[in-house]
Scaffold this motif. Structure first.
Motif, PDB file in Angstrom:
ATOM      1  N   ILE A  40      45.142  13.679  23.244  1.00 39.40           N
ATOM      2  CA  ILE A  40      44.559  13.854  24.580  1.00 39.40           C
ATOM      3  C   ILE A  40      43.997  15.264  24.665  1.00 39.40           C
ATOM      4  O   ILE A  40      44.730  16.250  24.686  1.00 39.40           O
ATOM      5  N   CYS A  41      42.656  15.343  24.692  1.00 41.04           N
ATOM      6  CA  CYS A  41      41.959  16.626  24.780  1.00 41.04           C
ATOM      7  C   CYS A  41      41.681  16.917  26.255  1.00 41.04           C
ATOM      8  O   CYS A  41      41.486  15.994  27.049  1.00 41.04           O
ATOM      9  N   HIS A  42      41.638  18.219  26.608  1.00 41.50           N
ATOM     10  CA  HIS A  42      41.313  18.542  28.009  1.00 41.50           C
ATOM     11  C   HIS A  42      39.894  18.063  28.361  1.00 41.50           C
ATOM     12  O   HIS A  42      39.598  17.811  29.524  1.00 41.50           O
ATOM     13  N   SER A  43      39.037  17.895  27.361  1.00 43.34           N
ATOM     14  CA  SER A  43      37.692  17.332  27.615  1.00 43.34           C
ATOM     15  C   SER A  43      37.802  15.906  28.154  1.00 43.34           C
ATOM     16  O   SER A  43      36.946  15.474  28.941  1.00 43.34           O
ATOM     17  N   ASP A  44      38.839  15.180  27.736  1.00 47.71           N
ATOM     18  CA  ASP A  44      39.049  13.825  28.261  1.00 47.71           C
ATOM     19  C   ASP A  44      39.269  13.899  29.770  1.00 47.71           C
ATOM     20  O   ASP A  44      38.729  13.099  30.536  1.00 47.71           O
ATOM     21  N   GLY A  65      38.929   9.762  24.604  1.00 50.54           N
ATOM     22  CA  GLY A  65      39.685   9.822  23.354  1.00 50.54           C
ATOM     23  C   GLY A  65      38.797  10.052  22.151  1.00 50.54           C
ATOM     24  O   GLY A  65      38.028   9.170  21.757  1.00 50.54           O
ATOM     25  N   HIS A  66      38.896  11.294  21.548  1.00 48.35           N
ATOM     26  CA  HIS A  66      38.092  11.572  20.355  1.00 48.35           C
ATOM     27  C   HIS A  66      38.920  12.318  19.300  1.00 48.35           C
ATOM     28  O   HIS A  66      38.385  13.134  18.565  1.00 48.35           O
ATOM     29  N   GLU A  67      40.212  12.022  19.298  1.00 49.92           N
ATOM     30  CA  GLU A  67      41.090  12.546  18.237  1.00 49.92           C
ATOM     31  C   GLU A  67      41.821  11.343  17.652  1.00 49.92           C
ATOM     32  O   GLU A  67      42.962  11.055  18.003  1.00 49.92           O
ATOM     33  N   GLY A  91      36.332  11.736  14.959  1.00 49.64           N
ATOM     34  CA  GLY A  91      36.361  12.835  15.932  1.00 49.64           C
ATOM     35  C   GLY A  91      35.421  12.595  17.095  1.00 49.64           C
ATOM     36  O   GLY A  91      35.330  11.480  17.608  1.00 49.64           O
ATOM     37  N   CYS A  92      34.688  13.644  17.489  1.00 41.07           N
ATOM     38  CA  CYS A  92      33.920  13.621  18.745  1.00 41.07           C
ATOM     39  C   CYS A  92      32.551  12.987  18.618  1.00 41.07           C
ATOM     40  O   CYS A  92      31.912  12.702  19.624  1.00 41.07           O
ATOM     41  N   VAL A  93      32.035  12.836  17.397  1.00 40.02           N
ATOM     42  CA  VAL A  93      30.677  12.303  17.206  1.00 40.02           C
ATOM     43  C   VAL A  93      30.776  11.041  16.351  1.00 40.02           C
ATOM     44  O   VAL A  93      31.503  11.016  15.361  1.00 40.02           O
ATOM     45  N   LEU A 160      41.128  16.408  14.715  1.00 40.08           N
ATOM     46  CA  LEU A 160      39.767  15.878  14.813  1.00 40.08           C
ATOM     47  C   LEU A 160      38.950  16.521  15.934  1.00 40.08           C
ATOM     48  O   LEU A 160      37.730  16.453  15.930  1.00 40.08           O
ATOM     49  N   CYS A 161      39.633  17.124  16.934  1.00 39.96           N
ATOM     50  CA  CYS A 161      38.874  17.918  17.906  1.00 39.96           C
ATOM     51  C   CYS A 161      39.466  19.321  18.007  1.00 39.96           C
ATOM     52  O   CYS A 161      38.815  20.298  17.682  1.00 39.96           O
ATOM     53  N   ALA A 162      40.729  19.430  18.443  1.00 41.27           N
ATOM     54  CA  ALA A 162      41.321  20.762  18.595  1.00 41.27           C
ATOM     55  C   ALA A 162      41.268  21.539  17.286  1.00 41.27           C
ATOM     56  O   ALA A 162      41.012  22.745  17.265  1.00 41.27           O
ATOM     57  N   TYR A 340      52.110  21.018  21.983  1.00 41.88           N
ATOM     58  CA  TYR A 340      50.954  21.732  22.490  1.00 41.88           C
ATOM     59  C   TYR A 340      49.763  20.799  22.522  1.00 41.88           C
ATOM     60  O   TYR A 340      48.653  21.217  22.789  1.00 41.88           O
ATOM     61  N   ARG A 341      50.054  19.513  22.211  1.00 41.69           N
ATOM     62  CA  ARG A 341      49.056  18.460  22.360  1.00 41.69           C
ATOM     63  C   ARG A 341      49.767  17.158  22.638  1.00 41.69           C
ATOM     64  O   ARG A 341      50.710  16.792  21.917  1.00 41.69           O
ATOM     65  N   PHE A 342      49.330  16.460  23.683  1.00 38.03           N
ATOM     66  CA  PHE A 342      49.816  15.092  23.889  1.00 38.03           C
ATOM     67  C   PHE A 342      49.072  14.177  22.931  1.00 38.03           C
ATOM     68  O   PHE A 342      47.846  14.271  22.792  1.00 38.03           O
TER      69      PHE A 342
HETATM   70 ZN   LIG Z   1      38.182  17.375  22.434  1.00 38.57          ZN
END
Ligand SMILES: [Zn+2]
Ligand SMILES: NC(=O)c1ccc[n+]([C@@H]2O[C@H](COP(=O)([O-])OP(=O)(O)OC[C@H]3O[C@@H](n4cnc5c(N)ncnc54)[C@H](OP(=O)(O)O)[C@@H]3O)[C@@H](O)[C@H]2O)c1
Ligand SMILES: [Zn+2]
Length: 350
Positions: A40-44, A65-67, A91-93, A160-162, A340-342
């Motif tokens: 779960i990225c903060h971008s989500d 969701g991109h991780e 990842g994100c792309v 994949l993102c962070a 430090y990441r969900f």
């Molecule tokens: Zn992200």
């Protein structure tokens, strides 16, 4: 098309709920992946709540969701790198034209014709793309990555993102031994920034609004921890940093951090708060400082980062949650209460 389970928000103010989405059947170059874990990225959160409406307004329903880490279930006839049963990551792309100067340089994240993993026009199936809070995903082979087999899969998902978003600018700006490097914020991105800056040999300093994270920061690789809300503590470091990586997700005063850079020092923004931030020209003019930005990383560099993590045994420090807890996780993110990441255990969606 086939149906797969997912969690989606129906508007900027409604909580996540279970739903069903349609995905394309794998075509020639496609890899179909059963998703095992998704970070779960903060971008989500920014996008689920339409906080980036000026740049990329959210289309609902939205499945973020991109991780993504999972196992290959099916491949198209032209796929060479993957077969059913292999581990795979996304990842994100998920697509790009492959022909522009950026793609040719391995910088697909800057391709003018790229497709982001979610909340983006889906050139192949129509509608918008749906991300990893889901049972499965279909992605063209060029955007599917290999996960080193020695890494814990849940802890690897956030790479994949962070991971790549912090690895790429630290590499680009030459963070090595002998450099003093600051990381603003100890969240998902920040804790990976601390791990990488430390692994690259830099003197690593965490600049945090949460002094209670100091012991964890040192365990993760920080040499020093500064309470960024204490101006005396900040002043002690004025004009001393070669590089600062700003991962803060909420609106904050950039000037307080710019003052910490030395001559020709660079601050790179990867955090993307909702509102524009004022910058005092003098903070750049004096000492010829640079303020820059960075977006994730290209596919080649993402694989390089994953391989680096495999070699050095680096993963994210995570809190594994069932997908039913995603709404609580968002509330905790807003309070900087994440260690430090969900990561969502997708077995909970079955
Ligand atoms: Zn992200
Ligand atoms: N550029 C890119 O390609 C890219 C990629 C992914 C994410 N992002 C963006 O990067 C940001 C961080 O994402 P994330 O997933 O790491 O979020 P996160 O896990 O929520 O971490 C953000 C951290 O920022 C710090 N922070 C919060 N409010 C702050 C404030 N007012 N001043 C200073 N620091 C503050 C907190 O750390 P402390 O408690 O230590 O202060 C918090 O834990 C988000 O805006 C996200 O959209 C950008
Ligand atoms: Zn391109």
């Amino acid at each position: 098309m086939y149906n797969t389970k997912a969690y989606a928000v129906a508007s900027a103010t409604t909580p996540f709920a279970a739903t069903t989405i349609a995905r394309r059947d794998p075509t020639e170059h496609d890899v179909q992946i059963e998703i095992l874990f998704c970070g779960i990225c903060h971008s989500d959160l920014h996008q689920a709540r339409n906080e980036w409406s000026g740049v990329m307004p959210t289309v609902y329903p939205c499945v973020p969701g991109h991780e993504i880490v999972g196992r290959v279930t099916k491949v198209g006839p032209a796929v060479k790198k993957f077969k059913p049963g292999d581990l795979a990551a996304v990842g994100c792309v998920v697509d790009s034209d492959g022909t522009c100067a950026e793609c040719q340089a391995g910088l697909e994240q800057f391709c003018p014709n790229f497709t982001l993993t979610y909340n983006f026009p889906d050139k192949r199936s129509g509608g918008v793309t749906y991300g990893g809070y889901s049972d499965s995903i279909v992605v063209t082979e060029r955007f599917v990555l290999k996960v080193p087999s020695n890494l814990d899969l849940a802890g690897a998902a956030p790479l994949l993102c962070a991971g790549i978003t912090t690895y790429s600018p630290l590499r680009h700006w030459g963070v090595t031994k002998g450099k003093k490097v600051g990381v603003v914020g100890l969240g998902g991105l920040g804790h990976m920034g601390v791990k990488f800056a430390h692994a690259f040999g830099a003197h690593t300093v965490l600049l945090t609004t949460s002094p209670n994270k100091a012991a964890d920061a040192k365990r993760l690789g920080a040499d020093e921890v500064v309470n960024s809300r204490n101006s005396e503590e900040m002043q002690k470091h004025a004009g001393s940093f070669d590089f600062i990586l700003d991962t803060a997700s909420a609106d904050h005063d950039l000037n307080a951090y710019l003052q910490l850079l030395k001559l020709d020092g660079t601050m790179t923004l990867v955090g993307a708060p909702e509102k524009p931030a004022p910058v005092s020209a003098f903070n750049l003019i004096m000492k010829r400082r640079r303020l820059t930005g960075s977006a994730i990383g290209g596919i080649r560099e993402t694989q390089e980062m994953l391989d680096f993590c495999g070699k050095h045994g680096i993963t994210s420090d995570i809190e594994l949650i069932p997908i039913q807890k995603v709404n609580d996780a968002y509330e905790r993110l807003l309070k900087s209460d994440v260690k430090y990441r969900f990561v969502i255990d997708m077995a909970s969606l079955k």
